[in-house]
Design an enzyme around this catalytic site. Structure first.
Site, PDB file in Angstrom:
ATOM      1  N   LYS A 191      -9.942  -6.832   8.023  1.00  0.00           N
ATOM      2  CA  LYS A 191      -8.930  -6.532   9.043  1.00  0.00           C
ATOM      3  C   LYS A 191      -9.488  -6.991  10.380  1.00  0.00           C
ATOM      4  O   LYS A 191     -10.498  -6.442  10.823  1.00  0.00           O
ATOM      5  CB  LYS A 191      -8.676  -5.025   9.113  1.00  0.00           C
ATOM      6  CG  LYS A 191      -8.126  -4.397   7.850  1.00  0.00           C
ATOM      7  CD  LYS A 191      -8.056  -2.878   7.975  1.00  0.00           C
ATOM      8  CE  LYS A 191      -7.411  -2.258   6.740  1.00  0.00           C
ATOM      9  NZ  LYS A 191      -7.492  -0.787   6.751  1.00  0.00           N
ATOM     10  N   ASP A 212     -13.709  -1.314   3.033  1.00  0.00           N
ATOM     11  CA  ASP A 212     -12.785  -1.467   4.164  1.00  0.00           C
ATOM     12  C   ASP A 212     -13.474  -0.875   5.403  1.00  0.00           C
ATOM     13  O   ASP A 212     -14.130  -1.609   6.162  1.00  0.00           O
ATOM     14  CB  ASP A 212     -11.467  -0.756   3.820  1.00  0.00           C
ATOM     15  CG  ASP A 212     -10.467  -0.668   4.965  1.00  0.00           C
ATOM     16  OD1 ASP A 212     -10.790  -1.062   6.089  1.00  0.00           O
ATOM     17  OD2 ASP A 212      -9.330  -0.181   4.745  1.00  0.00           O
ATOM     18  N   LYS A 215      -1.132  -1.142  -4.378  1.00  0.00           N
ATOM     19  CA  LYS A 215      -2.285  -0.288  -4.051  1.00  0.00           C
ATOM     20  C   LYS A 215      -1.797   1.141  -3.892  1.00  0.00           C
ATOM     21  O   LYS A 215      -0.800   1.388  -3.216  1.00  0.00           O
ATOM     22  CB  LYS A 215      -2.917  -0.824  -2.758  1.00  0.00           C
ATOM     23  CG  LYS A 215      -3.938   0.078  -2.103  1.00  0.00           C
ATOM     24  CD  LYS A 215      -4.694  -0.677  -1.012  1.00  0.00           C
ATOM     25  CE  LYS A 215      -4.675   0.055   0.320  1.00  0.00           C
ATOM     26  NZ  LYS A 215      -5.397  -0.687   1.372  1.00  0.00           N
ATOM     27  N   GLY A 240      -4.107  -4.115   6.198  1.00  0.00           N
ATOM     28  CA  GLY A 240      -3.116  -3.822   7.232  1.00  0.00           C
ATOM     29  C   GLY A 240      -3.383  -2.464   7.834  1.00  0.00           C
ATOM     30  O   GLY A 240      -4.103  -1.643   7.251  1.00  0.00           O
ATOM     31  N   SER A 259       0.863  -1.171   0.000  1.00  0.00           N
ATOM     32  CA  SER A 259       0.000   0.000   0.000  1.00  0.00           C
ATOM     33  C   SER A 259       0.906   1.229   0.000  1.00  0.00           C
ATOM     34  O   SER A 259       1.626   1.470   0.972  1.00  0.00           O
ATOM     35  CB  SER A 259      -0.887  -0.038   1.251  1.00  0.00           C
ATOM     36  OG  SER A 259      -1.590   1.165   1.396  1.00  0.00           O
ATOM     37  N   ASP A 303      -7.047   3.180  -3.164  1.00  0.00           N
ATOM     38  CA  ASP A 303      -7.764   3.265  -1.884  1.00  0.00           C
ATOM     39  C   ASP A 303      -7.969   4.733  -1.543  1.00  0.00           C
ATOM     40  O   ASP A 303      -7.004   5.479  -1.375  1.00  0.00           O
ATOM     41  CB  ASP A 303      -6.959   2.556  -0.793  1.00  0.00           C
ATOM     42  CG  ASP A 303      -7.691   2.494   0.545  1.00  0.00           C
ATOM     43  OD1 ASP A 303      -8.815   3.027   0.650  1.00  0.00           O
ATOM     44  OD2 ASP A 303      -7.128   1.896   1.488  1.00  0.00           O
ATOM     45  N   GLU A 330     -11.057   0.966  -3.572  1.00  0.00           N
ATOM     46  CA  GLU A 330     -11.336   0.731  -2.155  1.00  0.00           C
ATOM     47  C   GLU A 330     -11.924   1.973  -1.496  1.00  0.00           C
ATOM     48  O   GLU A 330     -11.366   3.065  -1.607  1.00  0.00           O
ATOM     49  CB  GLU A 330     -10.028   0.304  -1.470  1.00  0.00           C
ATOM     50  CG  GLU A 330     -10.173  -0.144  -0.025  1.00  0.00           C
ATOM     51  CD  GLU A 330      -8.847  -0.687   0.539  1.00  0.00           C
ATOM     52  OE1 GLU A 330      -7.989  -1.147  -0.249  1.00  0.00           O
ATOM     53  OE2 GLU A 330      -8.662  -0.629   1.770  1.00  0.00           O
ATOM     54  N   LYS A 364      -2.754   4.979  -2.694  1.00  0.00           N
ATOM     55  CA  LYS A 364      -3.703   5.837  -1.982  1.00  0.00           C
ATOM     56  C   LYS A 364      -4.063   6.999  -2.901  1.00  0.00           C
ATOM     57  O   LYS A 364      -3.183   7.541  -3.593  1.00  0.00           O
ATOM     58  CB  LYS A 364      -3.058   6.361  -0.695  1.00  0.00           C
ATOM     59  CG  LYS A 364      -2.810   5.273   0.344  1.00  0.00           C
ATOM     60  CD  LYS A 364      -4.112   4.721   0.885  1.00  0.00           C
ATOM     61  CE  LYS A 364      -3.840   3.752   2.045  1.00  0.00           C
ATOM     62  NZ  LYS A 364      -5.102   3.227   2.595  1.00  0.00           N
TER      63      LYS A 364
HETATM   64  O1  OSB Z   1      -7.070   1.914   4.448  1.00  0.00           O
HETATM   65  O2  OSB Z   1      -6.009   0.105   4.328  1.00  0.00           O
HETATM   66  C1  OSB Z   1      -6.115   1.236   4.791  1.00  0.00           C
HETATM   67  C2  OSB Z   1      -3.049   2.122   6.890  1.00  0.00           C
HETATM   68  C3  OSB Z   1      -3.641   2.802   7.937  1.00  0.00           C
HETATM   69  C4  OSB Z   1      -5.007   2.992   7.925  1.00  0.00           C
HETATM   70  C5  OSB Z   1      -5.773   2.510   6.858  1.00  0.00           C
HETATM   71  C6  OSB Z   1      -5.191   1.801   5.833  1.00  0.00           C
HETATM   72  C7  OSB Z   1      -3.804   1.640   5.833  1.00  0.00           C
HETATM   73  C8  OSB Z   1      -3.071   0.982   4.761  1.00  0.00           C
HETATM   74  C9  OSB Z   1      -1.715   0.430   5.125  1.00  0.00           C
HETATM   75  O3  OSB Z   1      -3.456   0.937   3.615  1.00  0.00           O
HETATM   76  C10 OSB Z   1      -1.594  -1.015   4.859  1.00  0.00           C
HETATM   77  C11 OSB Z   1      -0.382  -1.581   5.537  1.00  0.00           C
HETATM   78  O4  OSB Z   1      -0.411  -1.817   6.766  1.00  0.00           O
HETATM   79  O5  OSB Z   1       0.602  -1.806   4.841  1.00  0.00           O
HETATM   80 MG    MG Z   2      -8.297   0.829   3.123  1.00  0.00          MG
END
Ligand code: OSB
Ligand code: MG
Length: 373
Positions: free
Chosen positions: A266, A242, A164, A294, A138, A192, A217, A166
Site C-alpha cells: 500500500k 501488510d 478476502k 486498499g 475485501s 486477513d 494476511e 476479514k
Molecule cells: O488490512 O487491508 C487491510 C481497510 C482498512 C484498513 C485495513 C485494511 C482494509 C481493507 C479494505 O482490507 C480494502 C479495500 O480498500 O477495499
Molecule cells: Mg490487511
C-alpha cells in the site's frame, strides 16, 4: 524542475455504503485528508491520506496526519525545487521519522503533478506496463457465517478475482469453512486478521491451514516479524504481511527471517509511491509476489493504487474494488468501474487520470488550510 507554490489540505467526510468492520476497529463515515499541490505554472497534483479516524490499523490518524503535513511535510515541499519526484521522498524520509501516511499523501501528489507536467499518465511515469489491473474484494467481519456466505456469493458473481475475508479469533474457522464450502475449490480465497492473533492461537491458525487459502494476511502485530516466522514454519499457507511492511528494510527483514511469503503493498502505508516502487523491485528480485492493498480510499487514492498496480510484479488481484462498492457517489469522474474483474488503467490521460469533482469536494469539506501561495 518541479517547484511547488502551495499545498492545500482539506478534510472531507464521506459516508461508506455500509460500515466496514475489521478485527482492530470499524469505519462508517470516512474522514479523509486530501492534499492538493499547485506549482508556479498553475499545474496541480492530488494525493489522499489513508490514515483512519482512530489509530486501530496503524498509529497514524486523520488528526495526526493533518498536523504532520501542515507543520513538517509542507515546509519541505513548498518553495523548494525538486529535480524529480523521487527527491520528495528522499527529503521527507531524511527529516521525518514515521508519519508515513502523512508523507505519502504529499509525495503522491508530487507524482501526480510531475506526470501532469510531462503530460503522461502516472502509470507510465512510474514504469507501469498493464492496461487493466485485476480486482479482488475485501469483505469485512460479519455477524454470522450465513451473512458472510451471502456476501461472498455476490462477490463471486460480480466477477471479483479473489475474495478476502476479514477474520478474528471469534469469527474464523466456522465462517471461513462455510464460505469455502459454498464457493467450492475454484475461487481464490484469502483471510486477513489485522493483527488479532498471538502465538497462543496457533491451533486456530493451523485449522485455517486446511482450508486451501491463497494466503493468511497479518495474523500478528506489525512488529512481530520473529513470531510470524515461527508461525510460517508450521503452516503450508503463505503468510502475507501488510501492517508489518512499512519500508524496504522491513521487506528485507521479512525475506531474511522467512516471516512471510507475500506482500500486501500500500503506497499510503510506506510513505508513498517511490518507496512502494522500491519494495516492488526488491520483492521481484526475491520472487515474493506483491499485490496492491486498499484502505477504503476515495477515487483519488484509488487512482494512485491503480497506477502502482500496473507495475510488472503485481500479479495477484488487489483490493481495488470499484467506486460503487464503497460510495454512493465518488469524488472523481469518471468513477472507477469494474469490467470482467478488472479496473482499467487510464494510460492515455495525464497524471492520475481521473478528474476531481470540485463542487462535490467543496460540499463535503469540513476543514481546509493552505500553506504557501
Ligand atoms: O488490512 O487491508 C487491510 C481497510 C482498512 C484498513 C485495513 C485494511 C482494509 C481493507 C479494505 O482490507 C480494502 C479495500 O480498500 O477495499
Ligand atoms: Mg490487511
Amino acid at each position: 524542475m518541479i517547484e511547488i507554490a502551495e499545498l492545500s489540505l482539506r478534510e472531507i467526510s464521506l459516508q461508506l455504503r455500509e460500515p466496514f468492520h475489521i478485527s482492530s476497529g470499524s469505519t462508517d463515515v470516512r474522514r479523509v485528508v486530501l492534499v492538493r499541490l499547485e506549482d508556479r505554472d498553475g499545474v496541480e497534483g492530488w494525493g489522499e491520506c489513508v490514515a483512519g479516524e482512530t489509530p486501530h490499523y496503524s498509529s497514524e490518524t486523520v488528526d495526526t496526519a493533518w498536523l504532520a503535513i501542515r507543520d513538517w511535510v509542507a515546509p519541505r515541499v513548498v518553495g523548494i525545487p525538486l529535480s524529480r519526484p523521487e527527491e520528495c521522498h528522499e527529503r521527507l524520509d531524511a527529516a521525518i521519522r514515521g508519519h508515513r501516511m502523512a508523507r505519502a499523501a504529499a509525495e503522491m501528489a508530487v507524482w501526480d503533478l510531475a506526470a501532469r507536467r510531462e503530460s503522461v499518465a502516472l502509470s507510465v511515469l512510474l514504469g507501469g506496463v498493464r492496461d487493466r489491473v485485476a480486482t479482488g474484494i475485501s469483505l469485512g467481519l460479519q455477524p454470522d457465517p450465513a451473512t458472510l456466505v451471502r456476501k461472498a456469493i455476490l462477490a463471486r458473481d460480480a466477477g471479483y478475482r479473489r475474495i478476502k475475508l476479514k477474520i478474528a479469533p471469534d469469527r474464523d474457522i466456522s465462517f471461513v469453512s462455510a464460505v469455502r464450502e459454498a464457493l467450492g475449490e475454484s475461487v481464490p480465497l484469502s483471510v486477513d486478521a489485522n493483527a488479532a492473533y498471538s502465538l497462543a492461537d496457533i491451533d486456530r491458525l493451523k485449522a485455517l491451514d486446511g482450508l486451501d487459502l491463497t494466503m493468511l494476511e497479518q495474523p500478528f502485530d506489525g512488529d512481530d516479524l520473529v513470531r510470524h516466522a515461527a508461525l510460517q514454519r508450521v503452516l503450508r499457507t503463505p503468510i502475507c504481511l501488510d501492517e508489518s511492511i512499512t519500508s524496504t528494510a522491513r521487506l528485507e527483514d521479512m525475506v531474511t527471517l522467512d516471516a512471510g511469503r507475500i506482500v500486501n503493498l500500500k503506497p499510503g502505508r510506506v510513505g508513498g509511491l517511490t518507496e512502494a516502487r522500491t519494495i516492488h523491485d526488491h520483492a521481484g528480485r526475491h520472487r515474493i509476489p506483491v499485490w496492491c492493498g486498499g484502505m477504503l480510499e476515495t477515487g483519488v487514492g484509488r487512482a494512485h493504487n491503480v497506477a502502482l498496480a500496473s507495475l510488472p510484479q503485481f500479479e495477484l488481484p488487489g483490493d481495488l474494488s470499484p467506486s460503487a462498492r464503497y460510495w454512493v457517489r465518488d469524488i472523481v469522474t469518471p468513477p472507477w468501474t469494474m469490467e470482467d474483474g478488472t479496473l482499467r488503467v487510464p494510460r492515455e490521460h495525464s497524471g492520475i487520470g481521473v478528474d476531481i469533482d470540485h463542487d462535490y469536494v467543496d460540499d463535503l469539506t469540513t476543514r481546509a488550510e493552505t500553506i504557501g501561495g
